[in-house]
Design an enzyme around this catalytic site. Structure first.
Site, PDB file in Angstrom:
ATOM      1  N   THR B 159       0.878  -1.190   0.000  1.00  0.00           N
ATOM      2  CA  THR B 159       0.000   0.000   0.000  1.00  0.00           C
ATOM      3  C   THR B 159       0.906   1.229   0.000  1.00  0.00           C
ATOM      4  O   THR B 159       1.335   1.672  -1.052  1.00  0.00           O
ATOM      5  CB  THR B 159      -0.967  -0.002   1.202  1.00  0.00           C
ATOM      6  OG1 THR B 159      -0.240  -0.162   2.415  1.00  0.00           O
ATOM      7  CG2 THR B 159      -1.982  -1.119   1.078  1.00  0.00           C
ATOM      8  N   LYS B 185       4.050  -6.927   3.876  1.00  0.00           N
ATOM      9  CA  LYS B 185       3.769  -5.536   3.558  1.00  0.00           C
ATOM     10  C   LYS B 185       3.462  -4.832   4.862  1.00  0.00           C
ATOM     11  O   LYS B 185       3.033  -5.457   5.852  1.00  0.00           O
ATOM     12  CB  LYS B 185       2.610  -5.401   2.571  1.00  0.00           C
ATOM     13  CG  LYS B 185       1.254  -5.822   3.071  1.00  0.00           C
ATOM     14  CD  LYS B 185       0.505  -4.826   3.893  1.00  0.00           C
ATOM     15  CE  LYS B 185       0.327  -3.513   3.184  1.00  0.00           C
ATOM     16  NZ  LYS B 185      -0.430  -2.582   4.090  1.00  0.00           N
ATOM     17  N   THR B 196       1.231  -8.529  12.818  1.00  0.00           N
ATOM     18  CA  THR B 196       1.271  -7.132  12.444  1.00  0.00           C
ATOM     19  C   THR B 196       1.308  -7.032  10.930  1.00  0.00           C
ATOM     20  O   THR B 196       2.266  -7.440  10.312  1.00  0.00           O
ATOM     21  CB  THR B 196       2.522  -6.455  13.017  1.00  0.00           C
ATOM     22  OG1 THR B 196       2.444  -6.506  14.425  1.00  0.00           O
ATOM     23  CG2 THR B 196       2.598  -5.013  12.583  1.00  0.00           C
ATOM     24  N   GLU B 282       6.094   4.515   7.361  1.00  0.00           N
ATOM     25  CA  GLU B 282       5.654   5.675   6.595  1.00  0.00           C
ATOM     26  C   GLU B 282       6.489   6.903   6.939  1.00  0.00           C
ATOM     27  O   GLU B 282       6.550   7.326   8.089  1.00  0.00           O
ATOM     28  CB  GLU B 282       4.169   5.941   6.856  1.00  0.00           C
ATOM     29  CG  GLU B 282       3.294   4.952   6.098  1.00  0.00           C
ATOM     30  CD  GLU B 282       1.818   5.061   6.417  1.00  0.00           C
ATOM     31  OE1 GLU B 282       1.026   4.507   5.657  1.00  0.00           O
ATOM     32  OE2 GLU B 282       1.475   5.686   7.434  1.00  0.00           O
ATOM     33  N   ASN B 404      -0.215  10.685   5.996  1.00  0.00           N
ATOM     34  CA  ASN B 404      -1.438  10.318   6.700  1.00  0.00           C
ATOM     35  C   ASN B 404      -2.475  11.419   6.788  1.00  0.00           C
ATOM     36  O   ASN B 404      -3.623  11.163   7.135  1.00  0.00           O
ATOM     37  CB  ASN B 404      -1.082   9.777   8.074  1.00  0.00           C
ATOM     38  CG  ASN B 404      -0.514   8.389   7.947  1.00  0.00           C
ATOM     39  OD1 ASN B 404      -1.186   7.501   7.461  1.00  0.00           O
ATOM     40  ND2 ASN B 404       0.744   8.227   8.317  1.00  0.00           N
ATOM     41  N   THR B 409      -8.572  11.391   1.302  1.00  0.00           N
ATOM     42  CA  THR B 409      -9.270  12.454   0.545  1.00  0.00           C
ATOM     43  C   THR B 409      -8.332  13.198  -0.389  1.00  0.00           C
ATOM     44  O   THR B 409      -7.138  13.202  -0.182  1.00  0.00           O
ATOM     45  CB  THR B 409      -9.902  13.477   1.506  1.00  0.00           C
ATOM     46  OG1 THR B 409      -8.925  13.917   2.429  1.00  0.00           O
ATOM     47  CG2 THR B 409     -11.067  12.867   2.217  1.00  0.00           C
TER      48      THR B 409
END
Lengths: 409, 409
Positions: B159, B185, B196, B282, B404, B409
């Protein structure tokens, strides 16, 4: 409640007078590199009934240890001296010596007995207090104590705070006027575990019993400062002190009518200060209120509310005005509290986005626009129990990272 | 261990062959807006001995529920089908129906019995799976299964991951060669609580007893995937699946010598993948290893290590190459594990910054330079007990917030 005032903005608008018999001050001692106010004091003309709640962090700072010792001794307390810019934590015996010396400097300048001042420090962990600067500045600090010195005091305890935090309530009991007034600081390293950061509250309401003051403070802290989180980090310095002017022949005892009125005023002051801390969270652009209801016990609702309020994913989504309700479910789901997900309902800004475990379908654009607000409300219902809780937090932004990646070096 | 290979970079360098009898694939089904690979499968030529560990989040996704049900039934498992781009979580009965249909599509295309495929989904929570796209793409996916399809499979489950995560170990038992190979992933919503994120590990080592495979997987997950945290958020989709090629007359049973060799190889593969997840957290710029020793029990060391690894203040300081060790003490101090702070010692990049609860004094500039590294090691000693633990995490950066705040959106 006759009158209620609350100010967190730096304006010259009138904040009513503080509680009778108390004086406050803040001076620049040169501890902060910026040259701002960094040494403050709050003092009562006579002995007070004092209560305190301090951090549960094992690395409690030296000032926290001194406060605990003096509050446990139950001797008369006249005031508190506070510095910002250095937390005097993780400094071993030298730290304790410095914290004790700070109280003696204040006591000597104020002409009180030894042991009558409390002390608090906030700032970087693991650096020695610059005692020469504090020795030099304390006489000037104590000379500048004034009944209207509260704003200087509030400013002198700020670290990464953007605004001073002061709240005041006045109330009447048996025809007499009283005031409860408090200041707080806190912006980062904010996560409740007893007291959260520094707050000092004074009142001229005559609390007679020390244990009543202490029980009352704990009850209020549980519902206010302990319901605030910025980053999940519980500080080593967290301290909330209540000083109630003593000298009364009789006063508030447990559940008296006057005591209830005082408690309501104290709760409002502590709520104001707690929300002000969350709103002024490091880098924050919005105050986020997380309400959880329907739990089988209040503690369960608190745990779920904290789990949501602490989630970095929820907090970054709110920064981005993103109605990413799945992250809120996710944070509720890993909180460690058992509930039936088929009973879970969720509202964002009053709009129901999930009902009985299923998405309701909503217009993401409209809801995103509604999230573009300085105040955001998340309301979760996890069942049909009576347990409810409310937690205040803020969003997680670029500026939180910037502030904390560049703090000491 | 004869040979060890590990690759997380996208290079065309040779990764050795996968376990005999397994084929993998990944295709673009159009679920991701980017057009990247988003539907993958792993399949064995015959029945496998399968074990799985899944999230403890109450909002476990529909695929997690299907995996639990099928693993509990103990029927033969042939493979797993996985999509990225949509997690199929919080979708109620419709989500379960879609997850079941995904397995049937794979089973039909593969010509297996019903109930022989597991399923996993990862991506945004609370959106329906685009079933038309999955129906259209599954036959093509299953036709493209190849023994060397592991990299496509690893890419199809990504992702926000920047790199595919594959690890392989080969080993010999009684003169025969075996391979254990895994993909994973995970980049955000990473915090251990059982499995996890997604990881799929296959081996041609003949594990005979299902309960042995399950116990072995749990033991390894406890020391690997459950020691990884990016942001403290436990996903609704966390799943780790082990598929061991069946068909053996006898094989690994409990504590056999071959079993121990296999377990060591599995532990190395799971460790590789766990560190790869933390390194690819991330927005991360560095892999952070937190080692805690001297606790009276392993679980206490784990709790302290997790508290440090989860602290936003520690993680932002590391992003800023700031040797702000006070924040590490602070996070250890609020972990909820009792220890004597006078026994606390701390090393950053091997440099002792705190000994027996007191700062050692160090050159901040030199230490800051040492922190400018893609790998950072924090080592805390909290007493003289034998309990030790290791947790992997990453720093907290502007890009974490960016990723994040802008995700859905």
């Amino acid at each position: 409640m006759n009158k209620s005032e609350f100010r967190i903005q730096n304006s010259e608008s009138s904040l009513g007078p503080g509680p009778k018999g108390f004086r406050a001050a803040g001076v620049a001692a040169g501890i902060k590199a910026t040259g701002g106010l960094d040494l403050g004091a709050l003092m009562c003309d006579g002995p007070t009934v004092a209560a305190g709640v301090t951090t549960r962090n094992l690395f409690a700072s030296a000032p926290v240890l001194v406060c605990r010792e003096r509050l446990a001794k139950r001797g008369p307390i006249r005031g508190v001296i506070v510095n910002s810019g250095c937390s005097n934590a993780c400094m071993g015996a030298a730290g304790l010596r410095d914290a004790h010396e700070m109280t003696r400097l204040a006591e000597r300048a104020a002409g009180t007995q030894q042991g009558e001042f409390l002390v608090a420090s906030t700032g970087v962990i693991g650096r020695p207090l610059p005692m020469e600067k504090i020795r030099a500045a304390t006489p000037r600090l104590m000379e500048s104590l004034r009944p209207d010195g509260w704003e200087d005091f509030a400013r002198s305890i700020m670290t990464t705070d953007l605004v001073p935090k002061i709240s005041r309530r006045s109330f009447q009991v048996d025809g007499a006027d009283f005031v409860v007034m408090g200041v707080a600081k806190g912006s980062g390293m904010i996560h409740p575990n007893m007291g959260t950061m520094l707050a000092f509250v004074a009142t001229d309401f005559p609390i007679f019993y020390r244990h009543a003051a202490s029980a009352l403070l704990r009850s209020v802290v549980h519902r206010t400062f302990n319901c605030t989180t910025v980053d999940g980090d519980t500080s080593t310095s967290d301290t909330v002190i209540l000083l109630a002017k003593g000298g009364a022949r009789k006063g508030f005892g447990g559940g008296s009518e006057g005591g209830k009125i005082f408690k309501a005023a104290l709760l409002e002051v502590a709520t104001d200060l707690s929300k002000a801390i969350a709103r002024d969270g490091e880098g924050a652009t919005k105050l986020v209120t997380v309400e959880v209801e329907g739990a089988t016990a209040e503690i369960k609702a608190r745990i779920v509310a904290h789990s949501i309020a602490r989630s970095n994913l929820v907090k970054t989504a709110l920064f981005g005005n993103d109605p990413n309700w799945g992250r809120i479910c996710c944070a509720a789901g890993y909180a460690g509290v058992a509930f039936d997900t088929n009973e879970f309902s969720l509202k964002l800004q009053g709009k129901e986005v999930m009902r009985h475990g299923m998405p309701t379908g909503f217009d993401a654009r409209t809801l995103s626009a509604a999230l573009k607000s300085p105040e955001v409300l998340l309301q979760a219902k996890i069942g049909s129990g009576k347990g409810a809780a409310c937690v205040w937090t803020c969003d997680l932004t670029y500026d939180y990272v910037k502030i904390n990646a560049e703090y000491t070096t």
